[in-house]
Motif scaffolding. Structure first.
Motif, short mmCIF file in Angstrom:
data_model
loop_
_atom_site.label_atom_id
_atom_site.label_comp_id
_atom_site.label_asym_id
_atom_site.label_seq_id
_atom_site.Cartn_x
_atom_site.Cartn_y
_atom_site.Cartn_z
N ARG A 1 0.83 -1.20 0.00
CA ARG A 1 0.00 0.00 0.00
C ARG A 1 0.87 1.25 0.00
O ARG A 1 0.59 2.21 -0.73
CB ARG A 1 -0.92 -0.02 1.22
N ARG A 2 1.93 1.25 0.77
CA ARG A 2 2.83 2.40 0.81
C ARG A 2 3.44 2.64 -0.56
O ARG A 2 3.59 3.77 -1.00
CB ARG A 2 3.93 2.20 1.86
N ASN B 1 0.20 9.28 2.77
CA ASN B 1 -1.00 8.81 3.43
C ASN B 1 -2.26 9.37 2.77
O ASN B 1 -3.32 8.76 2.81
CB ASN B 1 -0.99 9.22 4.91
N ILE B 2 -2.13 10.55 2.15
CA ILE B 2 -3.26 11.20 1.51
C ILE B 2 -3.02 11.26 0.00
O ILE B 2 -1.92 11.61 -0.44
CB ILE B 2 -3.46 12.64 2.04
N ILE B 3 -4.04 10.93 -0.78
CA ILE B 3 -3.96 11.04 -2.23
C ILE B 3 -4.76 12.26 -2.64
O ILE B 3 -5.95 12.39 -2.29
CB ILE B 3 -4.53 9.79 -2.92
N GLU B 4 -4.14 13.17 -3.38
CA GLU B 4 -4.81 14.39 -3.80
C GLU B 4 -4.76 14.56 -5.31
O GLU B 4 -3.77 14.24 -5.95
CB GLU B 4 -4.16 15.61 -3.14
N ALA B 5 -5.86 15.07 -5.86
CA ALA B 5 -5.94 15.41 -7.27
C ALA B 5 -6.97 16.51 -7.41
O ALA B 5 -8.15 16.31 -7.10
CB ALA B 5 -6.32 14.21 -8.12
N GLY B 6 -6.52 17.69 -7.85
CA GLY B 6 -7.44 18.81 -7.93
C GLY B 6 -8.02 19.14 -6.57
O GLY B 6 -7.29 19.29 -5.59
N ASN B 7 -9.35 19.20 -6.50
CA ASN B 7 -10.00 19.52 -5.22
C ASN B 7 -10.44 18.26 -4.47
O ASN B 7 -11.23 18.33 -3.53
CB ASN B 7 -11.20 20.45 -5.44
N LEU C 1 -13.17 10.74 2.17
CA LEU C 1 -13.04 11.49 0.92
C LEU C 1 -13.57 12.90 1.14
O LEU C 1 -14.66 13.08 1.70
CB LEU C 1 -13.83 10.80 -0.20
N PHE C 2 -12.79 13.89 0.69
CA PHE C 2 -13.20 15.28 0.78
C PHE C 2 -13.11 15.92 -0.60
O PHE C 2 -12.12 15.72 -1.33
CB PHE C 2 -12.33 16.05 1.77
N ILE C 3 -14.12 16.71 -0.96
CA ILE C 3 -14.10 17.51 -2.17
C ILE C 3 -14.32 18.95 -1.76
O ILE C 3 -15.34 19.26 -1.11
CB ILE C 3 -15.17 17.04 -3.17
N ASN C 4 -13.36 19.81 -2.11
CA ASN C 4 -13.40 21.20 -1.62
C ASN C 4 -13.55 21.24 -0.10
O ASN C 4 -14.29 22.06 0.45
CB ASN C 4 -14.56 21.97 -2.28
N GLU C 5 -12.84 20.30 0.56
CA GLU C 5 -12.82 20.20 2.03
C GLU C 5 -14.15 19.75 2.62
O GLU C 5 -14.30 19.72 3.85
CB GLU C 5 -12.39 21.54 2.67
N ASN C 6 -15.10 19.40 1.77
CA ASN C 6 -16.38 18.88 2.25
C ASN C 6 -16.39 17.36 2.15
O ASN C 6 -16.02 16.80 1.12
CB ASN C 6 -17.54 19.46 1.43
N PRO C 7 -16.83 16.66 3.21
CA PRO C 7 -16.84 15.20 3.18
C PRO C 7 -17.88 14.66 2.21
O PRO C 7 -18.97 15.22 2.08
CB PRO C 7 -17.17 14.81 4.62
N ILE D 1 -12.87 1.83 -5.98
CA ILE D 1 -12.67 2.19 -7.39
C ILE D 1 -11.97 3.53 -7.51
O ILE D 1 -11.00 3.69 -8.25
CB ILE D 1 -14.03 2.23 -8.14
N LEU D 2 -12.46 4.52 -6.75
CA LEU D 2 -11.87 5.85 -6.82
C LEU D 2 -10.42 5.83 -6.36
O LEU D 2 -9.56 6.49 -6.96
CB LEU D 2 -12.68 6.84 -5.99
N THR D 3 -10.14 5.08 -5.30
CA THR D 3 -8.75 4.97 -4.83
C THR D 3 -7.85 4.43 -5.92
O THR D 3 -6.77 4.99 -6.20
CB THR D 3 -8.68 4.05 -3.59
#
Length: 225
Positions: free
Chosen positions: A117-118, A125-131, A141-147, A157-159
């Motif tokens: 996994r590492r 530890n965190i995967i980021e793409a755009g917002n 999962l957060f989008i624009n800091e909203n859960p 799937i998203l991961t």
């Protein structure tokens, strides 16, 4: 995921192999220094389980050989020698973890999954793409800091798509990663289509700046807008 077990103790080797194969890993084995060296020179592995004391040589020398070959395999040392010097030498040579015999097979399996996994998440530890910000450990999962709440399959799937951002992911690879041992029971890929459809809608409705594009007849690609 392909693993190599380098262990001369037959009973232990077979128990480890059976346990990891039940987790749907592809497992190869080597019982001595020479056969192990041949395999690491000839093939690539996602993770190597390495005993230090081997017929014909020392496992630490195999670690040095991996370093000389500039290979990036994850290595977990499994050894009866509870020596701090050996542990430090192994870690300094690039080993990712060290497990002293005797150990519980469940713990070994957890360690294998952890180092894989590492590697998949490039040590983050965190995967980021755009917002979009996803934490695979906490499964948040957060989008624009909203859960945003996803079901288990949508999250997996998203991961997988985020880890493979901008790469074409074929349907078979996605199914094997997310559905694992249930994949063989499926007659078609309808179970993927429905999950992808729901996931796309949730991302769009929450104004995510990533999109999952279908590549007809092949699979999907996650791109950042």
């Amino acid at each position: 995921m392909k693993l190599l077990i380098i262990e001369d103790e037959q009973d232990l080797r077979e128990v480890i192999q059976q346990s990891l194969e039940m987790e749907k890993f592809l497992v190869e084995t080597a019982i001595d220094y020479k056969s192990a060296l041949d395999k690491i020179i000839s093939f690539d592995y996602d993770c190597i389980l390495l005993d230090i004391m081997l017929p014909g040589g020392n496992g630490l020398d195999l670690l040095q050989e991996l370093k000389n070959l500039d290979k990036s395999e994850n290595v977990i040392i499994i050894s009866a020698k509870d020596s701090l010097d050996d542990k430090l030498k192994g870690l300094n040579l690039g080993a990712d973890d060290y497990l002293t015999k005797p150990f519980h097979i469940a713990e070994l399996t957890a360690r294998v999954k952890s180092v894989l996994r590492r590697k998949s998440f490039h040590g983050k530890n965190i995967i980021e793409a755009g917002n979009v910000k996803l934490d695979p450990e906490e499964r948040t999962l957060f989008i624009n800091e909203n859960p945003l709440l996803l079901n288990r399959k949508e999250f997996d799937i998203l991961t997988y798509m985020l880890v493979n951002k901008n790469r074409l992911v074929n349907k078979t690879s996605l199914a094997e990663h997310v559905w694992g041992d249930h994949m063989d029971e499926a007659d078609d890929y309808e179970f993927i289509y429905s999950q992808i459809k729901n996931l796309r809608k949730k991302l769009k409705d929450n104004q995510a700046t990533v999109e999952i594009h279908a590549v007809y007849g092949i699979g999907y690609k996650l791109v950042q807008g």
